[in-house]
Each structure stands twice: as C-alpha cells, then as structure tokens.
Design an enzyme around this catalytic site. Structure first.
Site, PDB file in Angstrom:
ATOM      1  N   ASP A   1      81.976  63.515 137.368  1.00 35.72           N
ATOM      2  CA  ASP A   1      81.592  62.510 136.371  1.00 35.72           C
ATOM      3  C   ASP A   1      80.353  61.772 136.875  1.00 35.72           C
ATOM      4  OD1 ASP A   1      81.351  60.405 134.563  1.00 35.72           O
ATOM      5  OD2 ASP A   1      83.519  60.317 134.252  1.00 35.72           O
TER       6      ASP A   1
ATOM      7  N   SER B   1      81.440  78.445 135.263  1.00 33.65           N
ATOM      8  CA  SER B   1      80.838  79.466 136.125  1.00 33.65           C
ATOM      9  C   SER B   1      81.858  79.874 137.182  1.00 33.65           C
ATOM     10  CB  SER B   1      79.566  78.972 136.832  1.00 33.65           C
ATOM     11  OG  SER B   1      78.531  78.700 135.919  1.00 33.65           O
TER      12      SER B   1
ATOM     13  N   ASP C   1      77.788  57.673 132.483  1.00 29.91           N
ATOM     14  CA  ASP C   1      78.674  56.682 131.863  1.00 29.91           C
ATOM     15  C   ASP C   1      77.992  56.041 130.657  1.00 29.91           C
ATOM     16  OD1 ASP C   1      80.748  56.984 133.668  1.00 29.91           O
ATOM     17  OD2 ASP C   1      80.107  55.341 134.959  1.00 29.91           O
TER      18      ASP C   1
ATOM     19  N   GLU D   1      83.008  60.923 126.558  1.00 31.58           N
ATOM     20  CA  GLU D   1      83.382  59.504 126.446  1.00 31.58           C
ATOM     21  C   GLU D   1      83.280  59.037 124.994  1.00 31.58           C
ATOM     22  OE1 GLU D   1      81.689  56.608 129.127  1.00 31.58           O
ATOM     23  OE2 GLU D   1      81.258  58.177 130.580  1.00 31.58           O
TER      24      GLU D   1
END
Length: 798
Positions: free
Chosen positions: A334, A262, A337, A203
């Site tokens: 996600d 992975s 933030d 971000e």
C-alpha cells in the site's frame, strides 16, 4: 417516318436505368481503385529492414539484424549509438504505441481524439505526470541524460528519414508525430508506477460503500487476511458523495488503472541440472494490441543486453546483460492514500492542516480539444498531493458536491518529484554481479516491486524494493482525514529493512504477488496481497523437480492447475444433488485446460455463485457487486454465512446450499445440455484488440487477434476473466511476456511475448507470436539469428 412523341419518351425512360447502372458501376469501380490505392499506400508504412540508411547523428555504423520473428539484434560501437538504434527500431515497429503512451501521460489525447477523452486529460494534468517526467530528466545523471537524448535522436532520425506512409492510426486521425523528447521516454515509468500501485483506486471503491456496509463487511470483501490496524468508518467518510467518487474513478485512463499480478522464481545451482541458477519471470498485465513488450538484443564493446524493452524507453526492463539476469513481480503493498482535506471556512483558497490554514498550490493547465474550444483547468494540490476531486475547469462546482467543503488529495510514492527509478533501472542494466545488482536497487523507488536476480557466479536473491510509507496511524485501507495529521506519512522504510533474501538456505525464492513479509516483520506493507495459490503451485512443482532445466521452468509457467478450484469444489459438491454436472466436476483434477469442458462448467458455476451471493446486497447501493478473494468465499459457504441469504426474499432465509444449487442451475441454463461438447478455449479466448483500430467496427475484425487459452485467475498460467458482461470468460489479463534465464549459458535463455514485434497491421510480425504464446512455446535469442534474417546497416550521414 418520324417517331411518335410517346415512343421517344419510352426509349428515354429505358435508357435511364442503363445510365444509372453504368454510373453506379463506375462509382463502385472507382471506390475499389481508391481503396486498393490506399492499401498499397498504407503498405509503404512498413519499415525498411534491409539495405543501408544514412542517418545524421550516428557516430559509427550500426547493424540491425532482424530474425524470422522480427526480433532485432543491434550491434553498435558505443552505447550511445546503441540507444540511437534502439530508438530507431522502436519507432519503425511501434510508433503509434509510443505516441499514445506519451499523449496519455501528458494529458494530450483530446488534441487528436476530441472531447471524448477530455476527462482523462484533466486527470493526468491534475496528477502532473508529464511535469514529473520532465523533472526526472532535468535531475538525471549525465550518463542517463545521454542515453535518453541519444534514444530520442534515434526516434527523430526515423521521423525525419522515413519513406512512405505513417502507421495507419496516424493517417486515420490525420496527424503527424511531433519530435521525441527525453521526457517522453520517462513518462512511461510514471504511468506504470501508477498502474502498479492502485491502492488509492480501491480506497475510493470501498468509500462508495461506506453508507451501505459496515467496516467489518467491507474488510471481509476486500481483505484476504484479518485486519490488524482497523480504521472505522468515520462520519466524514460516510458523507462523501458516491456519485462523485465514481466520477473520479471514471476519469482514470485505462493506461493507469490498476492491474496487478506476476510470477517469479529462482533456483540455486544445487537444484538445477547445470549447477547454475535458473530464473523464471512472467509479468501479468492487461492484454493489449500491440503488446507492451518488445524483445531485442543489444551488443556494444562494453555492454550486452537481451530481453524485454518497452517502446519509448531506452532500457531493458526484464532481461540479462551477459552476467546478471533479473525480473519483477508487483508487491501489492500500500503505497498510496486518499486524504480528505477540509477547506478553510474563512477562505476557500486555503485548507486546514495541523498547524493551521495553508494555501492550495495552484496552476492552470490548458487542454486543446480537437473540434472544440480549448479548456482551461485549475489544478490544486495540498501538502499530501494533487486534489483529484477537482474534475471541472471551475473547481467550485466540484466542492459543491463534496460534504462540509472538503476535497480529496492523493498521496502516492509514484508522484514523488525526486523519484530515481529511471536512474536505478539504467544502473541495473549495467550491474556486474548479483551483489552489485542488489545494492543498485536502492534507486528503484516506484512502483514497489519484488525484484529477483541471479548471476553467472551462482548467486541469486530477491528484494522488495521501493518507497514504502510509514504511517503515523492507520493502514491506508480507506480515505482518512488530512487536516488532523493523525494519518500522515512520517517517512519510508529504510532499504536495509525491506524484505529481501540473498542465497537463501532453501535454495530458491518464489513469489506470485503473495505476502513477502515473514511473521513478525516490523513494518506494515499492505493488506491486499494476492492469495498464494500461484506461489503454492509453483513451490509444489519445484518440490517435484530434480535437476531442473530451463525447459521445465518454461513448462511450469504454462501450468493451468487451479488450486482455487481444488479448494472450492470439496466445499460445494456435498451441497449438490447427484447429476451429470456434479459427476463431471467431482472427477475433474482442476486443470483449466482449454480443450476440456470442466473448466467452463466450473467457471460458469463460480460466476453465478458469486452473483447470487453478493448482487442482492450491492443492489441497494446502486453499485456493481464486488466478489471477495476465493478463500473468503469458501469460508462464507462453509460457515453458512448471512451473505447467502437473498435479501430480496423477505419471507424466508436461503442457506448457502440453496445458493450453490441455484448457481449450478444457472450455469446449466447458460451452457446448455451438451456439457461434454463444451471447450474452455471456445469461450476463454485472449482477444488482442488494437488500441485505436479495434474501436472501429469496420476495422475491428481485420486488426484484432484472438487465440484460445487455458488457465484462470489463480493458475500459474494466468488467464483472468472479468466474469461479467457480454463475454464473461474472455481472457483479459495475463502473462504478456514469459522468460526463463539460464545462468549456465544466458544465450540459451527462453523468451516469448504475447503477440508480435510490430504494431502495424500490415506487418507479418503483427500477430505472428500469438499462437506460439497460447500454445506455451518459447525460443532463445542467441547472438546470431537461426535461419533467415534481414540486415540493415545504419551509417553516419548528413
């Protein structure tokens, strides 16, 4: 007859060179003797691996049997003594690694390394990672507390009863390790959770470009799929200072910088030779020395554990317990933030919320600095999380660099004070069936992971477990205003609604960090899943395999065919004039074989293609260019995108064909005329550089371990290169561990880790597995070692 004064002077003059030569020779001899003595002394830092040692704190004798690879088998009468012995052997082999990890987590590197690491310490103190680890210990169950305490007892028993020198890093820095504590063990999990949930870091990187690119351009560069919940570039976002954002990123220690990848897959018994499941896992992280993983087998009357541990942690992270086997991949969801907080204009000690003004939570942290004065840091936090834009002891200096009196706060599931992940991992180690294992995943909260598992009864599955935020609005792609409440987290996705499969009809589960959600899945997980090249290649190979065996799965882990190359080359070869280089690439099958020239030619072409496509657009922003995922680049070339136009040549517009031809010319100029004589493995080497000793020029050559490898960023055998800098093709990220669990006979499961069991350069096990790893080899860890073994008896003592 008396000598003349002139003759006596001449003789004295002739004697001085001889005396100086004797003195210099004596000094060199003394230095050699001192160096030899130091080397002899340093070799006493190697652990005792045979005989007997009496250790206070043990309840009964424990046998530690090390095989020819240095892998210990711990046989104890109780789980407490087994944890004690694991702490003891971890400290024997990896004490500096343990010391460094806890110092990173606690923000205490500067105590031993000086002011060079002060920014790292400030950042970790801001996040409060060690405080969170201490809280996790305080709220742990009695069983987990006992395991942590017994493990710490074992580490401290080694510190109290060791003979000889400490490992070289301690002597180089002239420090002694402090006693180990339970929180020291828990801090690693917090570090790993931060590293495997790095959306917030991206971000900041995207926010740095808000004044130079449109929202659509930024999305194109970072997303592999079209945006469904687009957040426009707000004026507040555009006003964030690019230099300040870069400074925040620069303060993030390497140990928590994002490294996400992975592979994992499991086959049901209907597809295997034995009729029982096979489960394969190879976690991809940065290549380090020592390696992250430490293999061990632990046996007590109530518990058997075999697999990969992490020094400092009294659990098996990836392994089996005789009935259930398990492994992990990162979800790329996600779960963090950046919120832009607005300071209250009437009171800088407060910030704005939807309900009015609120006071910052504050505390002071004092960082001791070797060779300097202690530094006091004022840490602030908002309702969203710690303020990461406070980079100085005087936070007002930071605020002056941010627009409209704002601050940046980090919300992250990895910073949840009530995290139960350690509790969950402890209980997973003791699950008796696949169904029980699945249920216990409820406690695994951060980082979010895809956890595949199988049991000896034939059941298998995969669960995307971990806290997944539900946002009131937006998708966490860019920093958002925190004072409005419009982007706040309103809760987490219930465990039952997370993506999961149990005994699927397909007879298999596969993940290579690609999107785990089926079409129509109701919850938002993220936008930055990895391209499915590895998952598709695994699935294709499994389709070709009947009656699969563990050895076949281990071979698949070492597959080096690049589906990315197979997609890119057909798009660009028609743009190239005929040449030996084009003919070589056209005849190539896409295998990134370390012994072949084509992978190096392809990689050089791709490197220069990306530079020519994007460097000119990024230059006005003063930023290094970011190349998008390969399918996006391919789409740009096929559509003759505006990205192909070189902004530095105002008098004409370059086509994508122009850029491709120029990139091949660049590659040829870099590599020379003898294309057939090139070898991918000559440039694509995995270099395992010692954490501390590798930074010292005189010691780097003695302590680094390097091996040629195949693979690339999108092959099953992950071999990621930075594609920039002095060694653009160096292998920096990949599978530090490979395991294949055979549920028909778990003692036949296959393992290999990337380097060696010991972190001590004087040990025979410092890098003895590196060549086997690079060659694609593996081995079982049966109850009894095959071949020579050292046996150490740890017995209760006073």
């Amino acid at each position: 007859m008396p000598q003349a004064p002139q003759e006596r002077a001449r003789r004295r003059t002739r004697r001085w060179p001889r005396r100086l030569g004797l003195a210099a020779g004596s000094l060199v001899l003394l230095l050699i003797l001192l160096a030899g003595g130091a080397l002899v002394w340093m070799r006493t830092s190697l652990p005792t691996t045979s005989g007997e040692i009496a250790l206070p704190g043990l309840e009964a004798p424990v046998t530690v049997t090390r095989d020819s690879k240095g892998i210990p088998r711990i046989a104890a009468e109780s789980e407490g003594d087994a944890a004690f012995a694991l702490g003891f052997v971890h400290a024997q082999d990896r004490l500096w690694q343990m010391e460094q990890n806890r110092r990173v987590g606690a923000g205490r590197l500067s105590e031993v390394l000086g002011s060079a690491t002060l920014d790292y310490d400030r950042f970790m103190r801001t996040l409060g990672v060690y405080r969170l680890a201490q809280r996790s210990y305080e709220t742990a169950s009695p069983a987990l507390k006992r395991a942590l305490e017994r493990y710490a007892d074992g580490v401290n028993a080694y510190l109290a009863h060791r003979d000889g020198a400490l490992p070289p890093e301690f002597n180089l820095l002239w420090i002694d390790p402090e006693p180990w504590t339970p929180a020291d063990s828990l801090v690693w999990g917090r570090l790993m959770a931060l590293q495997l949930s790095g959306n917030w870091y991206a971000e900041l990187e995207r926010a740095r470009l808000a004044n130079h690119f449109s929202a659509e351009q930024i999305e194109e560069l970072w997303s592999s799929e079209p945006a469904e919940r687009h957040v426009p570039l707000s004026e507040t976002l555009k006003q964030l200072d690019r230099t300040r954002l870069a400074a925040i990123q620069a303060r993030v220690p390497e140990a928590v910088q994002p490294r996400l990848a992975s592979n994992i897959w499991a086959l049901g018994g209907a597809h295997t030779e034995s009729g029982k499941p096979l489960l394969a896992n190879d976690p991809h992280l940065g290549l380090s020395n020592p390696n992250l993983w430490y293999l061990a087998r632990i046996e007590t009357p109530t518990l058997t554990l075999t697999g990969a541990t992490v020094p400092g942690v009294p659990m098996v992270l990836i392994g089996h317990n005789g009935r259930v086997a398990w492994g992990f991949t990162t979800t790329h969801s996600d779960t963090s933030d950046i919120f832009i907080e607005r300071i209250d204009p009437a009171d800088p000690a407060r910030y704005l919320t939807p309900d009015g003004s609120a006071a910052f939570e504050t505390r002071e942290e004092t960082i001791r600095v070797r060779g300097g004065e202690p530094v006091t840091v004022t840490v602030r936090a908002t309702r969203h999380g710690p303020v990461v834009s406070d980079g100085h002891a005087d936070s007002r200096r930071t605020l002056a660099a941010l627009p409209e009196n704002t601050a940046l706060a980090l919300a992250a599931t990895s910073l949840n004070p009530d995290d139960r992940t350690a509790e969950g991992l402890y209980r997973l180690n003791r699950a008796g069936s696949a169904a029980e294992f699945r249920d216990r995943l409820r406690d695994f909260q951060a980082p979010q992971q895809n956890v595949a598992f199988a049991d000896v009864n034939g059941d298998f599955g995969i669960v995307t477990t971990g806290l997944t935020p539900i946002r009131r609005q937006g998708d966490g792609f860019l920093p958002v205003p925190g004072w409005t409440g419009e982007h706040d987290w309103t809760g987490f996705v219930p465990f039952e609604e997370l993506p999961q499969r149990f005994n699927p009809a397909s007879g298999r589960v596969v993940n290579g960090n690609n999107n785990v959600a089926d079409p129509g899945y109701p919850h938002f997980l993220g936008r930055e899943f990895d391209v499915a090249y590895r998952a598709r290649r695994i699935a294709d190979r499994l389709d070709e395999t009947e009656n699969a065996t563990a050895r076949q799965m281990a071979a698949l882990q070492n597959d080096v065919v690049s589906l990315g190359a197979r997609e890119l080359l057909p798009a660009i070869l028609p743009m190239l004039p005929d040449s030996p280089a084009k003919a070589m690439l056209a005849a190539w099958d896409g295998a990134m074989d370390r012994a072949r020239p084509e992978p190096l030619l392809y990689s050089a072409l791709l490197r220069h293609l990306e530079r020519r496509l994007f460097a000119d657009e990024f230059a006005p922003a003063g930023e290094p260019f970011h190349a998008p995922r390969l399918p996006v680049t391919i789409g740009m070339l096929q559509q003759d995108s505006a990205w192909c136009d070189d902004t530095g040549t105002a008098d004409r517009r370059e086509s994508c064909a122009d850029i491709v031809r120029a990139a091949l010319d660049d590659a040829r100029a870099e590599l020379g005329d003898d294309l057939a004589g090139l070898r991918w493995g000559d440039r694509h080497r995995a270099v395992f550089s010692n954490m501390l000793l590798g930074r010292i020029p005189l010691l780097r050559g003695l302590t680094d371990v390097a091996v040629p490898t195949g693979g690339s960023n999108d092959t099953v055998n992950r071999g990621t290169s930075r594609m920039q800098g002095a060694e653009p093709y160096r292998h920096v990220h990949g599978a530090g561990l490979r395991v294949v669990f055979d549920l028909a006979d778990l003692d036949r499961s296959l393992f290999v880790q990337a380097l060696g069991q010991s972190g001590n350069p004087f040990s025979a096990h410092y890098g003895d597995l590196a060549r086997l790893w690079s060659d694609g080899g593996s081995f079982p860890i049966p109850p009894q070692p095959e071949g020579p073994a050292d046996r150490l008896l740890l017995r209760p003592g006073r």
